[in-house]
Design a protein around this motif. Structure first.
Motif, PDB file in Angstrom:
ATOM      1  N   GLU A 122      -6.487  18.941 -34.108  1.00 56.49           N
ATOM      2  CA  GLU A 122      -6.301  20.316 -34.596  1.00 56.49           C
ATOM      3  C   GLU A 122      -4.911  20.860 -34.242  1.00 56.49           C
ATOM      4  O   GLU A 122      -4.216  21.420 -35.082  1.00 56.49           O
ATOM      5  N   TYR A 191       5.394  37.570 -20.529  1.00 49.53           N
ATOM      6  CA  TYR A 191       5.584  38.726 -21.420  1.00 49.53           C
ATOM      7  C   TYR A 191       5.035  40.018 -20.820  1.00 49.53           C
ATOM      8  O   TYR A 191       5.306  41.105 -21.313  1.00 49.53           O
ATOM      9  N   MET A 215       1.283  33.404 -32.927  1.00 49.45           N
ATOM     10  CA  MET A 215      -0.160  33.572 -33.103  1.00 49.45           C
ATOM     11  C   MET A 215      -0.586  34.978 -32.706  1.00 49.45           C
ATOM     12  O   MET A 215      -1.773  35.267 -32.665  1.00 49.45           O
ATOM     13  N   ILE A 237       0.643  31.765 -37.446  1.00 51.76           N
ATOM     14  CA  ILE A 237      -0.588  30.964 -37.535  1.00 51.76           C
ATOM     15  C   ILE A 237      -1.815  31.757 -37.106  1.00 51.76           C
ATOM     16  O   ILE A 237      -2.933  31.259 -37.187  1.00 51.76           O
ATOM     17  N   LEU A 240      -3.636  37.443 -33.151  1.00 54.60           N
ATOM     18  CA  LEU A 240      -4.521  37.811 -32.038  1.00 54.60           C
ATOM     19  C   LEU A 240      -4.393  39.293 -31.674  1.00 54.60           C
ATOM     20  O   LEU A 240      -5.320  39.887 -31.152  1.00 54.60           O
ATOM     21  N   THR A 263      -2.846  28.421 -42.992  1.00 54.63           N
ATOM     22  CA  THR A 263      -4.068  28.019 -42.276  1.00 54.63           C
ATOM     23  C   THR A 263      -4.415  26.606 -42.710  1.00 54.63           C
ATOM     24  O   THR A 263      -4.348  26.278 -43.894  1.00 54.63           O
ATOM     25  N   GLY A 315      -9.548  33.434 -21.177  1.00 54.52           N
ATOM     26  CA  GLY A 315      -8.090  33.301 -21.295  1.00 54.52           C
ATOM     27  C   GLY A 315      -7.368  32.749 -20.076  1.00 54.52           C
ATOM     28  O   GLY A 315      -6.152  32.867 -19.993  1.00 54.52           O
ATOM     29  N   HIS A 317      -7.477  29.496 -19.270  1.00 52.40           N
ATOM     30  CA  HIS A 317      -7.250  28.062 -19.463  1.00 52.40           C
ATOM     31  C   HIS A 317      -5.792  27.747 -19.774  1.00 52.40           C
ATOM     32  O   HIS A 317      -5.048  28.574 -20.294  1.00 52.40           O
TER      33      HIS A 317
HETATM   34  N1  NAP Z   1      -3.265  28.770 -38.844  1.00 53.35           N
HETATM   35  C1  NAP Z   1      -3.773  27.626 -38.430  1.00 53.35           C
HETATM   36  O1  NAP Z   1      -3.829  26.644 -39.166  1.00 53.35           O
HETATM   37  C2  NAP Z   1      -4.313  27.526 -37.024  1.00 53.35           C
HETATM   38  C3  NAP Z   1      -4.838  26.311 -36.552  1.00 53.35           C
HETATM   39  C4  NAP Z   1      -5.272  26.255 -35.223  1.00 53.35           C
HETATM   40  C5  NAP Z   1      -5.194  27.381 -34.410  1.00 53.35           C
HETATM   41  N2  NAP Z   1      -4.716  28.551 -34.934  1.00 53.35           N
HETATM   42  C6  NAP Z   1      -4.620  29.763 -34.105  1.00 53.35           C
HETATM   43  O2  NAP Z   1      -3.707  29.523 -33.062  1.00 53.35           O
HETATM   44  C7  NAP Z   1      -4.076  30.300 -31.934  1.00 53.35           C
HETATM   45  C8  NAP Z   1      -4.135  29.407 -30.713  1.00 53.35           C
HETATM   46  O3  NAP Z   1      -5.237  28.553 -30.820  1.00 53.35           O
HETATM   47  P1  NAP Z   1      -5.756  27.746 -29.566  1.00 53.35           P
HETATM   48  O4  NAP Z   1      -6.954  27.010 -29.986  1.00 53.35           O
HETATM   49  O5  NAP Z   1      -4.601  27.040 -28.983  1.00 53.35           O
HETATM   50  O6  NAP Z   1      -6.252  28.951 -28.644  1.00 53.35           O
HETATM   51  P2  NAP Z   1      -6.066  29.353 -27.120  1.00 53.35           P
HETATM   52  O7  NAP Z   1      -5.808  28.122 -26.309  1.00 53.35           O
HETATM   53  O8  NAP Z   1      -7.196  30.214 -26.742  1.00 53.35           O
HETATM   54  O9  NAP Z   1      -4.756  30.235 -27.165  1.00 53.35           O
HETATM   55  C9  NAP Z   1      -4.641  31.608 -27.352  1.00 53.35           C
HETATM   56  C10 NAP Z   1      -3.366  31.998 -26.575  1.00 53.35           C
HETATM   57  O10 NAP Z   1      -2.842  33.214 -26.992  1.00 53.35           O
HETATM   58  C11 NAP Z   1      -2.413  33.971 -25.878  1.00 53.35           C
HETATM   59  N3  NAP Z   1      -2.616  35.370 -26.284  1.00 53.35           N
HETATM   60  C12 NAP Z   1      -1.634  36.250 -26.553  1.00 53.35           C
HETATM   61  N4  NAP Z   1      -2.146  37.414 -26.958  1.00 53.35           N
HETATM   62  C13 NAP Z   1      -3.484  37.263 -26.974  1.00 53.35           C
HETATM   63  C14 NAP Z   1      -4.565  38.124 -27.319  1.00 53.35           C
HETATM   64  N5  NAP Z   1      -4.381  39.376 -27.713  1.00 53.35           N
HETATM   65  N6  NAP Z   1      -5.826  37.631 -27.228  1.00 53.35           N
HETATM   66  C15 NAP Z   1      -6.063  36.351 -26.827  1.00 53.35           C
HETATM   67  N7  NAP Z   1      -5.057  35.495 -26.480  1.00 53.35           N
HETATM   68  C16 NAP Z   1      -3.799  35.952 -26.554  1.00 53.35           C
HETATM   69  C17 NAP Z   1      -3.283  33.507 -24.700  1.00 53.35           C
HETATM   70  O11 NAP Z   1      -2.700  33.454 -23.426  1.00 53.35           O
HETATM   71  P3  NAP Z   1      -1.793  34.558 -22.662  1.00 53.35           P
HETATM   72  O12 NAP Z   1      -1.947  35.849 -23.390  1.00 53.35           O
HETATM   73  O13 NAP Z   1      -2.339  34.648 -21.271  1.00 53.35           O
HETATM   74  O14 NAP Z   1      -0.438  34.000 -22.693  1.00 53.35           O
HETATM   75  C18 NAP Z   1      -3.575  32.055 -25.104  1.00 53.35           C
HETATM   76  O15 NAP Z   1      -2.638  31.166 -24.530  1.00 53.35           O
HETATM   77  C19 NAP Z   1      -5.401  30.952 -32.252  1.00 53.35           C
HETATM   78  O16 NAP Z   1      -5.199  32.284 -32.595  1.00 53.35           O
HETATM   79  C20 NAP Z   1      -5.910  30.138 -33.411  1.00 53.35           C
HETATM   80  O17 NAP Z   1      -6.768  30.885 -34.242  1.00 53.35           O
HETATM   81  C21 NAP Z   1      -4.278  28.628 -36.207  1.00 53.35           C
END
Ligand code: NAP
Length: 326
Positions: A122, A191, A215, A237, A240, A263, A315, A317
């Motif tokens: 992914e 940040y 994101m 992508i 959030l 996406t 959050g 991890h």
């Molecule tokens: N468009 C696409 O094709 C695609 C494909 C895969 C994933 N995604 C997206 O990419 C993002 C990351 O995916 P992931 O699986 O790697 O998830 P994840 O590990 O949960 O990452 C989310 C990250 O965003 C940061 N963050 C910043 N502002 C945030 C907020 N308001 N709420 C929650 N987290 C926040 C979090 O850490 P800190 O805030 O502590 O730094 C965390 O590191 C997701 O939003 C997912 O939907 C998109």
């Protein structure tokens, strides 16, 4: 087969272990006995009722798997029964059996555990497409990646560094920033304490970042335009922090920026196959040498899918959260 289903939209407790009929591989498909499945943020959105599977796709969550090929459909030529594979699937990963099109599957890299292999598809497909194909990152350029400690972020840092770019990232704690720099980021910005626009300008001698992988959205949209270089590419992508924002669009015009996004999940099998083939050629050799590898946070047994989602939503991890099957 054993599987995790979403009983109804809601909090992680709606994820429940159930029994479902075994899927059968269609033409060109592999039936995989899943040993590990990745947990991704989009799975949480699906669980909450905000990210429905594309038409015809299983309602079981899970976008990436690794395991052993149990059966093959008509016309399969790249893999045989017993092969260890990992694959990108549009759904159905949180289960003991899952089908994947052979062109969206790749051999498990040598020396990788099946959990590590399941942590690849992914984020590597997403980052490859958005940072390199869509964002056009070049070796002498700077990538700014938000959420550097996420599954996506840890992949973007490693890939961009492996291909010679400078990487600046943002993360929400000193521990996360430290992990990003240990992974290779040239600069990690907490940040919550610093303004990323100012730091990016400082680190790039006023030039800004050529590619920004975002994101977060919300007020980052306007701030990304400030942090971008002339001719910069901002790739969205996720949102959030919200998909509605006020921004000064004059920067788009004055700096000749490109603001795009994508996406992965609804794209065609053929589109994903093209990414798989580029990853096999350009990234698999780096896995084989273990120059890069997925960053593993926590492995949960399948039946503890709710705990895995809670871990993601808390959050804390760093890297990938996985579901392992016996
Ligand atoms: N468009 C696409 O094709 C695609 C494909 C895969 C994933 N995604 C997206 O990419 C993002 C990351 O995916 P992931 O699986 O790697 O998830 P994840 O590990 O949960 O990452 C989310 C990250 O965003 C940061 N963050 C910043 N502002 C945030 C907020 N308001 N709420 C929650 N987290 C926040 C979090 O850490 P800190 O805030 O502590 O730094 C965390 O590191 C997701 O939003 C997912 O939907 C998109």
């Amino acid at each position: 087969m054993r599987a995790i289903e979403i009983r109804e939209p809601g909090n992680p407790d709606v994820l429940q272990l159930t029994e479902r009929p075994d899927p059968a591989p269609g033409p060109g498909e592999l039936l995989v006995a899943v040993k590990s499945a990745g947990v991704n943020r989009p799975d949480c959105l699906q669980r909450q009722g905000g990210y429905a599977p594309p038409p015809g796709v299983s309602d079981i969550p899970g976008l990436e798997i690794a395991g052993l090929v149990e059966a093959v459909g008509e016309g399969v030529s790249s893999f045989a029964i017993g092969d260890a594979v990992c694959g990108l699937v549009p759904g159905g990963g949180y289960a003991a059996l899952c089908t994947v099109h052979e062109s969206n599957a790749l051999a498990v890299p040598g020396g990788f555990s099946l959990s590590e292999a399941a942590a690849i598809p992914e984020t590597y497909f997403t980052v490859w497409h958005n940072v390199f194909q869509r964002g056009g990152l070049k070796p002498d350029e700077t990538l700014l990646v938000h959420g550097g400690s996420s599954g996506i972020g840890t992949t973007a840092i490693q890939l961009a560094k492996a291909f010679g770019a400078t990487v600046i990232t943002t993360a929400g704690s000193p521990e996360k920033c430290k992990a990003c720099e240990e992974l290779g980021a040239d600069k990690a910005i907490n940040y919550r304490e610093e303004d990323f626009v100012e730091v990016v300008k400082e680190v790039t001698d006023g030039e800004g970042a050529q590619v920004i992988l975002d994101m977060v959205g919300g007020d980052y949209i306007s701030r990304n335009y400030k942090a971008a270089s002339v001719e910069g590419r901002v790739v969205q992508i996720a949102f959030l922090n919200g998909n509605l924002a006020e921004a000064d669009f004059s920067r788009l015009m004055l700096k000749r920026l490109v603001h795009t996004g994508s996406t992965l999940r609804p794209r065609s099998i053929a589109f994903k196959a093209e990414i798989a083939s580029q990853l096999k050629q350009k990234v698999w050799p780096l896995f084989e040498k273990r120059t890069i590898a997925p960053v593993m946070d926590t492995l949960f047994p399948l039946e503890r899918a709710a705990a895995a989602h809670r871990r993601m939503e808390e959050g804390q991890h760093i890297g990938k959260i996985m579901l392992d099957l016996e």
